[in-house]
Write a protein that holds these residues in place. Structure first.
Motif, short mmCIF file in Angstrom:
data_model
loop_
_atom_site.label_atom_id
_atom_site.label_comp_id
_atom_site.label_asym_id
_atom_site.label_seq_id
_atom_site.Cartn_x
_atom_site.Cartn_y
_atom_site.Cartn_z
N UNK A 241 0.84 -1.20 0.00
CA UNK A 241 0.00 0.00 0.00
C UNK A 241 0.87 1.25 0.00
N UNK A 242 1.93 1.25 0.83
CA UNK A 242 2.82 2.41 0.89
C UNK A 242 3.54 2.62 -0.43
N UNK A 243 3.93 1.52 -1.09
CA UNK A 243 4.58 1.64 -2.40
C UNK A 243 3.60 2.20 -3.43
N UNK A 244 2.34 1.79 -3.35
CA UNK A 244 1.33 2.30 -4.27
C UNK A 244 1.08 3.79 -4.03
N UNK A 245 1.01 4.18 -2.77
CA UNK A 245 0.82 5.60 -2.45
C UNK A 245 2.03 6.41 -2.93
N UNK A 246 3.22 5.86 -2.71
CA UNK A 246 4.43 6.53 -3.18
C UNK A 246 4.42 6.67 -4.70
N UNK A 247 3.99 5.61 -5.39
CA UNK A 247 3.91 5.67 -6.85
C UNK A 247 2.92 6.70 -7.34
N UNK A 248 1.80 6.84 -6.63
CA UNK A 248 0.80 7.84 -7.01
C UNK A 248 1.35 9.25 -6.87
N UNK A 249 2.03 9.51 -5.75
CA UNK A 249 2.62 10.83 -5.54
C UNK A 249 3.70 11.12 -6.59
N UNK A 250 4.51 10.11 -6.89
CA UNK A 250 5.57 10.27 -7.90
C UNK A 250 4.97 10.60 -9.26
N UNK A 251 3.94 9.86 -9.65
CA UNK A 251 3.32 10.07 -10.95
C UNK A 251 2.71 11.47 -11.06
N UNK B 126 10.05 12.06 -17.07
CA UNK B 126 9.38 10.97 -17.77
C UNK B 126 9.71 9.62 -17.14
N UNK B 127 10.99 9.41 -16.84
CA UNK B 127 11.40 8.15 -16.21
C UNK B 127 10.75 7.97 -14.84
N UNK B 128 10.73 9.04 -14.04
CA UNK B 128 10.12 8.95 -12.72
C UNK B 128 8.60 8.77 -12.83
N UNK B 129 7.98 9.41 -13.81
CA UNK B 129 6.55 9.23 -14.03
C UNK B 129 6.24 7.76 -14.35
N UNK B 130 7.03 7.17 -15.23
CA UNK B 130 6.83 5.76 -15.58
C UNK B 130 7.08 4.86 -14.37
N UNK B 131 8.07 5.22 -13.55
CA UNK B 131 8.32 4.43 -12.34
C UNK B 131 7.12 4.49 -11.40
N UNK B 132 6.53 5.69 -11.25
CA UNK B 132 5.35 5.81 -10.41
C UNK B 132 4.19 4.99 -10.95
N UNK B 133 3.97 5.04 -12.26
CA UNK B 133 2.91 4.24 -12.87
C UNK B 133 3.20 2.75 -12.68
N UNK B 134 4.47 2.37 -12.78
CA UNK B 134 4.84 0.97 -12.58
C UNK B 134 4.54 0.48 -11.17
N UNK B 135 4.77 1.33 -10.18
CA UNK B 135 4.46 0.95 -8.80
C UNK B 135 2.95 0.77 -8.61
N UNK B 136 2.16 1.62 -9.26
CA UNK B 136 0.71 1.47 -9.17
C UNK B 136 0.25 0.18 -9.86
N UNK B 137 0.78 -0.08 -11.05
CA UNK B 137 0.42 -1.30 -11.77
C UNK B 137 0.85 -2.54 -11.01
#
Length: 293
Positions: A8-18, A47-58
């Protein structure tokens, strides 16, 4: 499966990053003044960080909604490529900062444009290859004994990734030391020309050196624990160790927009234009590059 708080924390982190990095890309794309080679590097990092955030959500969605080893492998490969591109973009920005100071007179030439495009192509090409390795077969789906602390990556795979990170970190450390030398030398030369060292020169030099220390310190503090644990860790260790070192690594992608984008005055002015539709002339903005150094 029971919901893991770490996921859950990784998903929240990914959302904030994106969200953070999507805003940076929107600002850069909407402002013609930011369409320069130096800001292209900042855009590559976003762009790279945005994709990383999306990857954490996925990764969170597929872990609890679509439970498939194939999908998990694709997600891991996507995350590896994204974070590798983020680290590579940080290295490219460091090289660009060094060249902008070392070759200040020829920096704004066509050669700089070619150099930036070459660095971007190399960074994303290497990152894509690293992300494809587990997808093309370098994984432990058929050999559980070969698994690393990051399943389904093999021990040799994470060792390669960690070794690449250590190399990038050492190169960045060397370049930032050279940048500090150049900044201090420039301040000394200005002081000699004016026959004394003014307070403004001292403050500017101190600010430049402290900024470099913050940049490198943040990068190292975020990624070093995870890179070291990938080498010395064992897959039989509790997974909490992996999560505890991986989560701070994701924070680097959350901090990058603050360091490389939102602190820049041109970005700040473009934000005024994007959100307010106007620009207050009484506010002074003057930025020569995407960095303060």
């Amino acid at each position: 499966a029971a919901l893991n708080p770490w996921d859950v924390m990784l998903c929240v982190s990914g959302t904030a990053i994106a969200c953070e990095n999507a805003l940076v890309l929107a600002i850069i794309c909407s402002s013609p003044a930011l369409r320069t080679p130096a800001f292209a590097l900042v855009g590559s990092l976003a762009t790279a960080d945005l994709l990383a955030g999306v990857g954490l959500i996925l990764n969170f969605v597929f872990r609890y909604v679509i439970r498939s080893e194939t999908v998990s492998l694709l997600t891991v490969g996507f995350l590896v490529a994204s974070f590798a591109a983020s680290v590579s973009s940080l290295l490219a920005i460091t090289v660009d900062r060094y060249l902008s100071l070392y070759n200040a007179l020829t920096y704004y030439s066509e050669r700089t444009v070619l150099c930036v495009h070459t660095m971007l192509a190399g960074a994303w090409g290497v990152s894509l290859c690293l992300g494809l390795l587990p997808v093309l077969g370098w994984n432990c789906l058929r050999d559980r004994a070969a698994c690393s602390v990051v399943r389904p990556l093999t021990k040799s795979n994470v060792t390669l990734l960690s070794a690449s990170f250590f190399l990038v970190f050492l190169v960045m450390l060397h370049l930032y030391i050279e940048i500090c030398k150049i900044v201090c030398r420039h301040a000394h030369q200005i002081a000699l020309q004016q026959h004394f060292l003014t307070a403004s020169h001292y403050v500017a030099t101190k600010k430049g050196v402290s900024t470099l220390a913050i940049i490198l310190g943040t990068f190292g503090a975020s990624w070093l624990p995870f890179a070291i644990y990938c080498v010395v860790g064992d897959p039989d260790y509790p997974s909490v160790y992996t999560y505890a070192t991986l989560l701070p690594a994701t924070y680097n992608s959350m901090i990058n927009p603050i360091i490389y984008a939102y602190r820049n005055q041109e970005i700040q002015r473009s934000m005024w234009v994007l959100f307010c539709g106007c620009f207050q002339a009484k506010v002074s903005f003057c930025s020569r590059s995407p960095s303060d150094v």
